[in-house]
Write an enzyme that holds these catalytic residues in place. Structure first.
Site, PDB file in Angstrom:
ATOM      1  N   ASP A   1      -4.859   8.306   2.756  1.00 24.38           N
ATOM      2  CA  ASP A   1      -4.187   6.839   2.997  1.00 24.38           C
ATOM      3  C   ASP A   1      -5.221   6.156   4.316  1.00 24.38           C
ATOM      4  OD1 ASP A   1      -2.816   4.417   3.588  1.00 24.38           O
ATOM      5  OD2 ASP A   1      -1.286   5.619   4.880  1.00 24.38           O
ATOM      6  N   GLU A   2      -5.426   4.975   4.586  1.00 27.40           N
ATOM      7  CA  GLU A   2      -6.210   4.386   5.313  1.00 27.40           C
ATOM      8  C   GLU A   2      -7.638   4.903   5.343  1.00 27.40           C
ATOM      9  OE1 GLU A   2      -5.109   1.920   7.196  1.00 27.40           O
ATOM     10  OE2 GLU A   2      -3.123   2.051   7.511  1.00 27.40           O
TER      11      GLU A   2
ATOM     12  N   GLN B   1      -9.811  -4.351   7.084  1.00 31.67           N
ATOM     13  CA  GLN B   1      -9.013  -3.917   8.294  1.00 31.67           C
ATOM     14  C   GLN B   1      -9.773  -2.889   8.917  1.00 31.67           C
ATOM     15  OE1 GLN B   1      -4.779  -4.383   7.984  1.00 31.67           O
ATOM     16  NE2 GLN B   1      -4.951  -4.558   5.781  1.00 31.67           N
TER      17      GLN B   1
ATOM     18  N   ARG C   1      -0.798 -10.541  10.767  1.00 31.85           N
ATOM     19  CA  ARG C   1       0.484  -9.920  11.200  1.00 31.85           C
ATOM     20  C   ARG C   1       1.683 -10.995  11.047  1.00 31.85           C
ATOM     21  NH1 ARG C   1      -0.635  -5.649   9.831  1.00 31.85           N
ATOM     22  NH2 ARG C   1      -2.474  -6.816   8.842  1.00 31.85           N
TER      23      ARG C   1
ATOM     24  N   LYS D   1       0.789  -1.016   0.007  1.00 30.91           N
ATOM     25  CA  LYS D   1      -0.297  -0.098  -0.086  1.00 30.91           C
ATOM     26  C   LYS D   1       0.947   1.217  -0.049  1.00 30.91           C
ATOM     27  CE  LYS D   1      -1.722   1.058   4.064  1.00 30.91           C
ATOM     28  NZ  LYS D   1      -1.104   2.468   4.586  1.00 30.91           N
ATOM     29  N   THR D   2       1.659   1.303   0.671  1.00 30.55           N
ATOM     30  CA  THR D   2       2.739   2.567   0.884  1.00 30.55           C
ATOM     31  C   THR D   2       3.440   2.809  -0.331  1.00 30.55           C
ATOM     32  OG1 THR D   2       3.054   1.938   3.299  1.00 30.55           O
ATOM     33  CG2 THR D   2       4.594   3.789   2.496  1.00 30.55           C
TER      34      THR D   2
END
Length: 726
Positions: free
Chosen positions: A220-221, A251, A599, A33-34
């Site tokens: 973002d997010e 998420q 994770r 994503k980043t």
């Protein structure tokens, strides 16, 4: 110039190159994503579609903003000047300074922190003679913040928005608070977004200026945005419509602090002609871990849908382990042993994590790790006994044991509030020094002399009488029941029950866990001595430590090995969340489970216990429904004979747990056998003697637990090692 595009997979490249029109990038866990966000940012600049000052980029944390700035600078080969890059609050503060006069402020307005907000709210409440002990400033602050998160000014509050606070006076107090802020030329953090959104709503010329200024919006997010953030973005995107939102509906786990998963679910309806790009190649986790996560989250109805697949070009990797244990003590022991075994094999503790549903769960693991000398750290919070509510409860316990413990007295004499201010404390200290007595004794002396009057005198008199009563109870009912009673009768539990902040339920659960911890010790002295040793046990500079944190705190992190304990009904999914939010709450709990599994890079160990302690009693636990939603081909189930029998007994109570029993348990290094039942030391009818409760008759025997009818103390449950034949 386009070399940077060759480093992207086809999905990532599609997200970067689609620069015109609204775009939603559904970025699954570990899918880069980043990289997509920063490459898209740089791509717009390198292709001369906009100057740096014409891009508005929004992140949720300052850390994410710094990282994006650094990556964009590295790709450009030089700093990008004039960027509008930062968090929602930082960007809105910048805008509000430019247009402060519109909302009656000057550009030099102050931004209040939480302490300043509480002081101001207290002043507002006291000005209308409201009892701030019954109706706390903390609770009012939480209500006002929720209204601001929803974009509601005092003028926009309707009857449907009112809450049960101070006889429905919250809207009136909100208006008075906002007026007081304006008089002080101040704003709180909620005002930053609220004021700017109101300005954009009501000032067409200012909105048009920002439409002209910003050609591209990057967010973002997006799944974590609340209503006011959503409104702000919608207003700004009405210009060029070039808004790119990156997020993952699977998420979205922060509804308790205002996030609305519906914002991302309705993106296509909000922005006509929107394109959706799904990032599904995960470069973090093994194929079995991704299969387990995908199988679980597929049970959610409120999602746009995507399926993670491994981008590692292999299908290898060990399956997700589901380990059933006899009780929560065995669970903590298992995690400690597995972590030690991995460490001996060369794995760093820093690449391991224990992720729990609630902060209270860390206590049993902390104490186990301390016992075996395993270095650990608590991420995103304090160690269990360092938390404010635990320190308060321990201070009450210390004062119960030692009336002359002045440090404990000072900590809790006004917690909850009893009107004991600095003036009263100075008088108590002066009396104590003058006569060489403790603060508690000094309080008693001043009360006898009539020097402490009014509400504070009455409150302190009740405080001392309470301790007299609880000390007497300690000798008859024992330390567990006594401290439980003390926390209730002192008003300490009620203080947190009245607190409407998101942290309050967790604090209450921590207090329950502390009472549970008391049951592990024969006496109050033994417990307090243990706590002192735990508090002294520091890492001595150790840098390689296993991490412990809640699942909420783990979002965005990754580890080679992840332990996920406590997967039981009521604990995970949380019964409180389901009671409050129904199906919506259950789906968020499932998203939280998805976050936990993803994770892990290499190893994921999920565990559940057949028995957990509730206060001083053990209760049977039912395996979480989420375990049955994991696909069989991605999971290995382990557990002993007693556990399987316990599951069979539990199956009629919660039928969806039953299929788990059909999965064949697999032996191996990860298996943790259930604790075998011991031969009973006593039989029904035996006469026994307890040092505190005296003689009695055994009524029932359950492994090492006895139910005894004591001649003078009544019926009680005790562990057999604490009695002897009469």
């Amino acid at each position: 110039m386009t070399e940077y595009l060759t480093r992207l997979n086809p999905e990532q490249r599609a997200a970067v190159e689609h620069v015109d029109g609204p775009l939603l990038v559904l970025a699954g866990a570990g899918t880069g994503k980043t990289r997509v966000l920063t490459t898209r940012f740089a791509h717009i600049l390198l292709t001369r579609r906009a100057w740096p000052s014409q891009i508005l980029a929004v992140t949720f944390t300052n850390k994410a903003a710094r990282e994006m700035r650094e990556r964009v600078t590295a790709m450009l080969g030089e700093p990008a000047e004039g960027l509008w890059l930062g968090t929602f609050h930082a960007l809105c503060a910048r805008m509000l300074r430019r247009h402060a006069a519109v909302v009656g402020l000057t550009s030099s307005f102050n931004i209040l922190d939480t302490d300043d907000q509480l002081r101001l709210l207290k002043q507002v409440m006291e000005s209308v003679r409201l009892d701030t002990k019954r109706w706390t400033p903390n609770a009012l602050m939480s209500i006002i913040q929720k209204w601001k998160d929803r974009g509601l000014t005092p003028a926009r509050i309707t009857d449907a928005d009112t809450v049960d606070f101070a006889h429905n006076r919250a809207p009136e107090l909100y208006a008075a608070y906002q007026a007081r802020l304006a008089e002080l030329n101040a704003a709180d953090f909620g005002d930053l977004l609220l004021h700017v959104t109101e300005i954009l709503r009501t000032q067409p010329d200012i909105l048009a200026d920002y439409h002209h200024r910003f050609r591209y919006l990057l967010v973002d997010e997006y799944q974590d945005t609340n209503t006011i953030q959503y409104l702000w973005l919608r207003l700004l995107a009405q210009g060029h419509h070039n808004i790119c939102c990156v997020g993952d509906d699977d998420q979205s786990i922060y509804s308790w602090r205002g996030a609305e998963v519906e914002n991302i679910l309705r993106f296509e309806r909000d922005f006509e002609g929107a394109k959706i790009v799904r990032l599904e190649s995960n470069y973090r986790s093994t194929a079995p871990i991704l299969a387990a996560a995908a199988g679980l989250i597929a049970h959610n109805e409120g999602r746009l849908g995507k399926t993670l697949r491994s981008g590692r070009n292999d299908s290898a990797g060990e399956k997700v382990r589901v380990i059933g244990l006899y009780d929560s003590i065995a669970e903590a022991r298992m995690v400690g042993e597995k972590a030690e075994a991995l460490r001996r094999d060369g794995h760093r503790l820093a690449e391991m994590a224990v992720l729990v549903r609630t902060g209270a769960q860390t206590r049993s693991f902390e104490e186990r790790f301390i016992a075996i000398g395993l270095p650990y750290r608590i991420v995103g919070g304090l160690r269990f006994y360092e938390r404010a509510e635990a320190r308060d409860a321990i201070a009450y316990a210390r004062l119960l044991r030692t009336p002359n413990d002045d440090l404990a007295f000072e900590r809790i004499v006004n917690v909850p509030r009893r009107g004991v201010g600095d003036t009263t404390l100075r008088a108590l200290h002066a009396e104590a020094r003058a006569h060489g007595v403790s603060l508690m004794a000094a309080t008693e002396r001043l009360l006898d002399q009539g020097a402490l009057k009014g509400k504070v005198g009455a409150a302190l008199a009740a405080f001392l009488k309470g301790f007299e009563r609880w000390r007497a109870q300690l000798g008859t009912d024992g330390h567990v029941i006594t401290l439980d009673t003390l926390l209730d009768e002192s008003g300490y539990i009620a203080m947190w029950q009245q607190d409407k902040s998101p942290e309050a339920p967790g604090r209450i659960e921590n207090l329950r866990e502390l009472v549970r911890a008391l049951a592990d010790f024969d006496t109050l002295d033994g417990f307090l001595d243990h706590v002192s040793l735990v508090m002294e046990n520091e890492e001595q500079g150790e840098t390689d430590r296993i991490s412990m944190m809640t699942l909420h705190a783990a979002k965005g992190l990754e580890f080679d090995t992840v332990f996920l304990p406590g997967w039981e009904e009521g604990l995970f999914p949380s019964q409180r969340t389901m009671d409050e939010s129904g199906l919506k709450g259950l789906e968020e709990e499932r998203r939280l489970a998805y976050v936990g599994i993803t994770r892990a890079r290499k190893t994921c160990v999920i565990s559940h216990a057949a028995n957990r302690r509730l206060y001083a009693n053990w209760q049977m636990s039912i395996p979480s429904r989420f375990l049955d939603e994991l696909p069989d081909d991605a999971v290995e189930v382990e557990g002993g004979h007693d556990l399987e029998r316990a599951r069979m007994l539990q199956a009629p109570v919660f039928s969806s747990a039953f299929p788990l029993t059909a999965r064949k348990p697999l032996p191996g290094a990860w298996e943790q056998p259930a604790r075998p039942k011991r031969d009973a030391s006593y039989a029904i009818g035996d006469r026994v003697f307890h040092e505190k409760f005296g003689p009695g008759t055994v009524l029932a025997v359950d492994d090492d637990k006895l139910e005894i009818d004591f001649d003078k103390a009544g019926t009680r449950k005790v562990i057999d090692r604490f009695v002897e034949p009469a």
